[in-house]
Design a protein around this motif. Structure first.
Motif, PDB file in Angstrom:
ATOM      1  N   SER A 212     -19.515 -87.823  23.266  1.00 40.14           N
ATOM      2  CA  SER A 212     -20.351 -88.889  23.826  1.00 40.14           C
ATOM      3  C   SER A 212     -21.628 -88.302  24.402  1.00 40.14           C
ATOM      4  CB  SER A 212     -19.586 -89.641  24.914  1.00 40.14           C
ATOM      5  OG  SER A 212     -18.436 -90.258  24.379  1.00 40.14           O
ATOM      6  N   GLY A 213     -22.712 -89.030  24.250  1.00 39.24           N
ATOM      7  CA  GLY A 213     -23.990 -88.605  24.809  1.00 39.24           C
ATOM      8  C   GLY A 213     -24.617 -89.723  25.607  1.00 39.24           C
ATOM      9  N   ASP A 214     -25.862 -89.517  26.018  1.00 41.95           N
ATOM     10  CA  ASP A 214     -26.567 -90.534  26.800  1.00 41.95           C
ATOM     11  C   ASP A 214     -26.909 -91.732  25.923  1.00 41.95           C
ATOM     12  OD1 ASP A 214     -26.768 -89.470  29.429  1.00 41.95           O
ATOM     13  OD2 ASP A 214     -28.150 -87.964  28.650  1.00 41.95           O
ATOM     14  N   SER A 219     -21.350 -93.862  22.530  1.00 47.63           N
ATOM     15  CA  SER A 219     -21.098 -94.411  23.861  1.00 47.63           C
ATOM     16  C   SER A 219     -21.210 -95.934  23.823  1.00 47.63           C
ATOM     17  CB  SER A 219     -22.081 -93.826  24.882  1.00 47.63           C
ATOM     18  OG  SER A 219     -23.417 -94.149  24.546  1.00 47.63           O
ATOM     19  N   GLN A 228     -22.829 -92.312  31.453  1.00 45.59           N
ATOM     20  CA  GLN A 228     -23.416 -91.177  32.172  1.00 45.59           C
ATOM     21  C   GLN A 228     -22.338 -90.155  32.547  1.00 45.59           C
ATOM     22  OE1 GLN A 228     -25.314 -93.472  35.226  1.00 45.59           O
ATOM     23  NE2 GLN A 228     -27.307 -93.466  34.188  1.00 45.59           N
ATOM     24  N   ALA A 231     -21.750 -88.113  29.479  1.00 45.41           N
ATOM     25  CA  ALA A 231     -22.882 -87.259  29.121  1.00 45.41           C
ATOM     26  C   ALA A 231     -22.921 -85.989  29.955  1.00 45.41           C
ATOM     27  CB  ALA A 231     -24.192 -88.032  29.290  1.00 45.41           C
TER      28      ALA A 231
END
Length: 428
Positions: A212-214, A219, A228, A231
């Motif tokens: 998962s990322g920003d 996400s 968040q 991330a």
């Protein structure tokens, strides 16, 4: 010999409308993908899981079925199927027949239905759907299935046993998802050929692994605070609920808070993962600093990415644990409503204890094993992933073979000069 592509219906396919549960959605999607890619497979149509979870047989159940005895559903399966075929009621019955009409085969995703409880209406409906297909002349295969006696049940109701055996004896394939199910099958139905391969969901172990990322595609569906949380690369442990008998809510919450607090004191943040709506109580620990929550309605790609970033996964949920193993994440498993979490350790070659559910055992032992799992080496994680990928290869090969069998059966059934084949799989 002219190739014929069989027309296959996948039973118990969950798109989220029957239940948001991660497990039902994930394993049925993986199974459908295996069937669609199987050698010889042609048209593949899903039969939604709503047929299993919601009543569709009313109006066709023979007189006397409206009783307080739950076993009555199992007593009248043949009669009910015949009544549905002869005079389908508008709506779900007509839709069922429309889906099955013109198909060559029904591949029923047995999944968790054959947990042999007398009141398990999903099992009765699964058998009813298979019976309708059999009476329509389709080849029927029960695949990807458990067979288990629930904890605390000393004797399976004979009506349930007879109904299940009656259908299985007329199936062309019976393929379980774990060796313990096959062993029980050998005891209960020694005259019925069967075998086992790992759960269809293991096929996803071959998919690329994402983190998962920003606010990226992995996400999707998360609350901003959870996105968040994921991330951030600070280590975290994912914690889920369980499907087994439950302690009181106060005891469950107290045990959960003790586990989360212990993980936090050891330097780990905690992601609370509700993979079924019955796990919503996990929110009770959200007030502890360093926690985040994701729910059962999140996309599976998002859930898999969240698990991929975890140091360990504490869970009593079967399919979410397969997702975790598939991305190399060690699992600390709790007991469930069957042998499934115990047998999963066997399928993965993991020698570990199965803990009682929250509030039913020693939380200190659960915490100790969770911390030990979170600290395992990269080498050990890669070994888990290799085992999961070997399971993926096994289940993919088995379904390719079933696809070839289906092609032969379809050819035999559509050529006037060839007698219909009766194909039975032998144990491997």
């Amino acid at each position: 010999m002219t190739a014929v592509q069989p027309r296959v219906v996948i039973g118990r396919f969950h798109d989220g409308s029957a239940t948001p549960n991660w497990g039902g959605r994930a394993t049925s999607m993986a199974l459908a993908g295996l069937v669609a890619r199987a050698a010889g497979a042609g048209e593949v149509r899903p039969l939604n899981g709503t047929f299993n979870t919601q009543p569709f047989e009313h109006g066709a159940v023979p007189e006397g079925a409206a009783t307080d005895d739950p076993s009555i559903r199992f007593r009248v399966i043949r009669e009910t199927a015949a009544a549905i075929i002869a005079d389908p009621q508008p709506g779900e019955q007509a839709a069922l027949l429309d889906t099955l009409t013109g198909a060559d085969e029904l591949w029923m995703n047995g999944e968790g239905d054959p947990i042999l409880a007398r009141k398990r209406t999903t099992l009765a409906r699964t058998l009813l759907i298979m019976e309708v297909a059999l009476q329509l002349g389709l080849t029927v295969r029960m695949v990807n299935s458990i067979l288990s006696i629930p904890p605390g049940v000393e004797r399976v109701h004979p009506v349930v046993t007879r109904a299940l055996g009656d259908v299985l004896r007329r199936c062309s394939s019976v393929v379980y998802r774990d060796p313990e199910s096959l062993e029980l099958h050998g005891t209960m139905f020694p005259d019925v050929d069967a075998d086992w391969v790992p759960d269809a969901l293991f096929a996803w172990a071959d998919l690329p692994i994402h983190r998962s990322g920003d606010f990226g595609p992995f996400s999707e569906g998360l609350a901003p605070a959870t996105a968040q949380f994921l991330a951030d690369r600070t280590p975290y442990v994912a914690v889920s609920g369980a499907s087994g008998p439950r302690a009181s809510e106060d005891d469950r919450v107290a045990a959960l808070r003790e586990l989360v607090t212990g993980l936090r004191e050891a330097g780990y943040r905690v992601l609370l993962v509700a993979t079924d709506r019955g796990d919503a109580w996990l929110r009770a620990a959200l007030d502890i600093e360093g926690t985040a929550y994701m729910g059962p309605g999140n996309p599976l790609a998002t859930g898999r990415a969240a698990l991929a970033g975890a140091a360990a996964f504490v869970s009593g949920r079967y399919h979410p644990s397969i997702l975790a193993y598939g991305v190399g994440v060690p699992c600390v498993l709790m007991s469930s409503n069957s042998h499934k979490t115990r047998s999963l350790q066997r399928v993965m070659g993991v020698d570990a204890r199965e803990h009682p559910g929250f509030g039913q055992g020693d939380t200190a032992e659960l915490l100790a094993d969770a911390l030990a799992a979170a600290r395992v080496s990269t080498r050990a994680r890669k070994a888990l992933q290799r085992r999961a990928r070997r399971n993926a290869a096994g289940v993919t090969a088995r379904f390719a073979a079933l696809g070839r069998d289906a092609e032969l059966a379809a050819l035999a059934g559509r050529r006037e000069d060839v007698a219909p084949l009766t194909l039975h799989d032998t144990p491997v």
